[in-house]
Design an enzyme around this catalytic site. Sequence first.
Site, mmCIF file in Angstrom:
data_model
loop_
_atom_site.group_PDB
_atom_site.id
_atom_site.type_symbol
_atom_site.label_atom_id
_atom_site.label_comp_id
_atom_site.label_asym_id
_atom_site.label_seq_id
_atom_site.Cartn_x
_atom_site.Cartn_y
_atom_site.Cartn_z
ATOM 1 N N ILE A 80 7.974 37.682 48.724
ATOM 2 C CA ILE A 80 6.838 36.960 49.555
ATOM 3 C C ILE A 80 7.253 36.718 51.026
ATOM 4 C CG2 ILE A 80 5.588 35.029 49.563
ATOM 5 C CD1 ILE A 80 5.860 34.767 46.540
ATOM 6 N N GLU A 81 6.504 37.062 51.676
ATOM 7 C CA GLU A 81 6.718 37.080 53.373
ATOM 8 C C GLU A 81 6.868 35.532 53.609
ATOM 9 O OE1 GLU A 81 6.324 36.004 57.076
ATOM 10 O OE2 GLU A 81 4.491 36.077 56.157
ATOM 11 N N LYS A 83 6.592 33.400 56.403
ATOM 12 C CA LYS A 83 5.582 32.600 57.031
ATOM 13 C C LYS A 83 4.532 32.321 56.233
ATOM 14 C CE LYS A 83 3.520 31.870 61.663
ATOM 15 N NZ LYS A 83 3.251 32.423 62.847
ATOM 16 N N CYS A 178 15.468 38.932 61.824
ATOM 17 C CA CYS A 178 14.218 39.273 61.222
ATOM 18 C C CYS A 178 13.627 40.374 61.813
ATOM 19 C CB CYS A 178 13.060 37.931 61.756
ATOM 20 S SG CYS A 178 11.222 38.448 61.216
ATOM 21 N N ASP A 185 18.976 35.173 61.773
ATOM 22 C CA ASP A 185 18.928 34.464 60.506
ATOM 23 C C ASP A 185 20.450 34.124 60.345
ATOM 24 O OD1 ASP A 185 16.111 34.627 59.918
ATOM 25 O OD2 ASP A 185 16.371 36.691 59.484
ATOM 26 N N HIS A 217 15.977 38.967 54.300
ATOM 27 C CA HIS A 217 17.279 38.324 53.557
ATOM 28 C C HIS A 217 17.411 38.971 52.323
ATOM 29 C CE1 HIS A 217 16.070 35.097 56.177
ATOM 30 N NE2 HIS A 217 16.351 34.115 55.724
ATOM 31 N N GLU A 218 16.518 39.199 51.614
ATOM 32 C CA GLU A 218 16.644 39.822 50.075
ATOM 33 C C GLU A 218 17.368 41.306 50.370
ATOM 34 O OE1 GLU A 218 12.899 37.371 50.018
ATOM 35 O OE2 GLU A 218 13.847 38.616 51.514
ATOM 36 N N ARG A 246 14.477 27.788 57.787
ATOM 37 C CA ARG A 246 13.529 27.909 59.024
ATOM 38 C C ARG A 246 12.003 27.634 58.494
ATOM 39 N NH1 ARG A 246 13.074 33.669 61.166
ATOM 40 N NH2 ARG A 246 15.250 33.201 61.966
#
EC number: 1.7.1.13
Length: 276
Positions: A80-81, A83, A178, A185, A217-218, A246
């Site tokens: 899931i994005e 933001k 990102c 990150d 990240h994943e 964040r």
Amino acid sequence: MSDHADTLLGKDTTYPEHYDPALLQPIPRERSRETMVRGDLPFTGVDIWTAYELSWLDSSGKPHVAVGEFWVPADSSAIIESKSLKYYLNSLNQHRFATREQARQAIAGDLSEAAGGEVQVTLFDIDDYSNVGTLPGTCVDTLDAPVYVYQPDASLLKFVDQPGEQQQLFSHLLKSNCPVTGQPDWATVWVQCSGLTLVPESFLAYVVSFRGHQDFHENCVERIFTDLMAGGKLQDLAVYARYTRRGGLDINPLRFSGAQDPEALEQLVSKRIARQ
């Protein structure tokens, strides 16, 4: 910079005033895995999200707050994005739920629909979530590597044929960026492996090599896992990263092979680090 033009990242958007699950934007996991993994996934695991800015109203209009923990299985079809998740959670701020459990069930259903897999949601009282701790094992950050580069390079990983006890190494020096905005990150990354012995200095150099890399990240954690597996004849491997927050969210991906001790894993993920 990336092909994620359909996401909210890097765009000016208006904060929602009404509950709207449609704000959640999935990103298929296969986009990154097709270049890393052939055939069956060599790992299982979970992405553990912590939501520190979560609120809703009860039926009388009184606000409630909680720390949310969302466990997204690694075999779900999408991440899931971040933001979009932030905006979704903000859409709950003025929405009324009759009970706390009703709020939890709604969030779990919405996240599961977006991720394409069953997401487990736990809501904690604020005073029950002061669980700052440390990771087990040896920190490699005081060592020196022979060379430092700033794009991921699996050839930096070195193993010696001296099978011994299970290793646990970690570093606070993981930095990725990102893929849409280029924002840094920051994370602590931890590995546990058995089989060949991973040279600690080489692990340090490898972690540093992500410093200029752009990815979610994943995906970074899955790349670390696959590079370690490819580099040595490891019997078992676990990779875990705790990223700093964040927008009121942090993401903590965990990937592992084989059978793991459930109690040990629970202890591992139950603590957040000081930077979080």
